[in-house]
Design a protein around this motif. Structure first.
Motif, mmCIF file in Angstrom:
data_model
loop_
_atom_site.group_PDB
_atom_site.id
_atom_site.type_symbol
_atom_site.label_atom_id
_atom_site.label_comp_id
_atom_site.label_asym_id
_atom_site.label_seq_id
_atom_site.Cartn_x
_atom_site.Cartn_y
_atom_site.Cartn_z
ATOM 1 N N ASP A 1 45.722 24.758 61.128
ATOM 2 C CA ASP A 1 44.669 25.765 61.282
ATOM 3 C C ASP A 1 43.333 25.158 61.712
ATOM 4 O O ASP A 1 42.399 25.890 62.013
ATOM 5 N N THR A 2 43.248 23.826 61.740
ATOM 6 C CA THR A 2 42.006 23.159 62.109
ATOM 7 C C THR A 2 41.824 23.183 63.617
ATOM 8 O O THR A 2 42.733 22.854 64.375
ATOM 9 N N ASP A 3 40.635 23.572 64.053
ATOM 10 C CA ASP A 3 40.275 23.510 65.467
ATOM 11 C C ASP A 3 39.907 22.050 65.749
ATOM 12 O O ASP A 3 38.798 21.601 65.428
ATOM 13 N N MET A 4 40.863 21.302 66.309
ATOM 14 C CA MET A 4 40.682 19.870 66.497
ATOM 15 C C MET A 4 39.536 19.550 67.452
ATOM 16 O O MET A 4 38.786 18.602 67.220
ATOM 17 N N ALA A 5 39.377 20.319 68.503
ATOM 18 C CA ALA A 5 38.293 20.072 69.456
ATOM 19 C C ALA A 5 36.936 20.235 68.771
ATOM 20 O O ALA A 5 36.020 19.437 68.980
ATOM 21 N N ARG A 6 36.827 21.251 67.939
ATOM 22 C CA ARG A 6 35.571 21.483 67.218
ATOM 23 C C ARG A 6 35.309 20.347 66.227
ATOM 24 O O ARG A 6 34.185 19.879 66.085
ATOM 25 N N ALA A 7 36.351 19.893 65.529
ATOM 26 C CA ALA A 7 36.204 18.794 64.580
ATOM 27 C C ALA A 7 35.808 17.502 65.302
ATOM 28 O O ALA A 7 34.956 16.746 64.820
ATOM 29 N N GLU A 8 36.399 17.244 66.465
ATOM 30 C CA GLU A 8 36.044 16.047 67.238
ATOM 31 C C GLU A 8 34.600 16.103 67.707
ATOM 32 O O GLU A 8 33.884 15.099 67.649
ATOM 33 N N THR A 9 34.150 17.270 68.160
ATOM 34 C CA THR A 9 32.762 17.426 68.590
ATOM 35 C C THR A 9 31.807 17.240 67.421
ATOM 36 O O THR A 9 30.766 16.601 67.552
ATOM 37 N N ALA A 10 32.166 17.784 66.255
ATOM 38 C CA ALA A 10 31.335 17.612 65.057
ATOM 39 C C ALA A 10 31.210 16.131 64.703
ATOM 40 O O ALA A 10 30.127 15.656 64.333
ATOM 41 N N LEU A 11 32.307 15.399 64.839
ATOM 42 C CA LEU A 11 32.274 13.966 64.556
ATOM 43 C C LEU A 11 31.371 13.241 65.551
ATOM 44 O O LEU A 11 30.541 12.417 65.162
ATOM 45 N N LEU A 12 31.505 13.558 66.835
ATOM 46 C CA LEU A 12 30.666 12.923 67.857
ATOM 47 C C LEU A 12 29.185 13.211 67.626
ATOM 48 O O LEU A 12 28.335 12.342 67.794
ATOM 49 N N ARG A 13 28.862 14.441 67.234
ATOM 50 C CA ARG A 13 27.469 14.800 66.970
ATOM 51 C C ARG A 13 26.919 14.011 65.784
ATOM 52 O O ARG A 13 25.797 13.512 65.820
ATOM 53 N N ALA A 14 27.711 13.905 64.716
ATOM 54 C CA ALA A 14 27.264 13.169 63.536
ATOM 55 C C ALA A 14 27.057 11.693 63.867
ATOM 56 O O ALA A 14 26.043 11.098 63.474
ATOM 57 N N VAL A 15 27.986 11.114 64.596
ATOM 58 C CA VAL A 15 27.871 9.711 64.974
ATOM 59 C C VAL A 15 26.653 9.500 65.885
ATOM 60 O O VAL A 15 25.921 8.509 65.741
ATOM 61 N N ALA A 16 26.396 10.423 66.808
ATOM 62 C CA ALA A 16 25.222 10.325 67.682
ATOM 63 C C ALA A 16 23.943 10.297 66.870
ATOM 64 O O ALA A 16 23.028 9.510 67.131
#
Length: 134
Positions: A113-128
């Motif tokens: 049920d996890t939106d993987m693309a959204r989770a990956e973008t959230a990770l990239l934003r946090a790392v940025a």
């Protein structure tokens, strides 16, 4: 020493004009990888990926977290339309680290049920955000 060639750069988010000035070089992430731009660059339009924006000005370097959007690169200017952009002083490190942890947990859980693309973008934003503080 020869005078450095500069170009205009304008970064706009939905909330504000984040930056407007001149730079010697701009570095940021695109969907195709990291790019560095000097004055005289060939015309190009790119999709932004979350990452660190580094602006080299005559007075030194500035870093910021830059999120998704688009950039139009012309020989004498860059126009960036970004979802969000943040100077280091605007970033809450504890909040960014918590967001990174949540995103990593969502990606590792392999929940259908996890939106993987959204989770990956959230990770990239946090790392940025975290990288912009270094």
């Amino acid at each position: 020493m020869a005078e450095e060639k500069t170009f205009l750069i304008k970064i706009i988010t939905p909330e504000r004009v984040f930056y407007e000035g001149t730079a010697i070089m701009a570095e940021f992430n695109t969907s195709e990888g990291e790019i560095g731009v000097y004055a005289g660059h060939i015309p190009l339009t790119v999709i932004l990926k979350p990452g660190v924006l580094t602006l080299t000005e005559e007075s030194g370097k500035k870093k910021a977290a830059l999120h998704t959007g688009f950039a139009e690169i012309l020989p004498d200017q860059i126009s960036i339309l970004a979802e969000a952009a943040e100077w280091p002083g605007e970033i809450d490190i504890k909040r960014a680290e918590a967001a990174q942890k949540r995103a990593e947990e969502r990606l590792q859980a392999h929940n259908p049920d996890t939106d993987m693309a959204r989770a990956e973008t959230a990770l990239l934003r946090a790392v940025a955000r975290i990288e912009a503080l270094r």
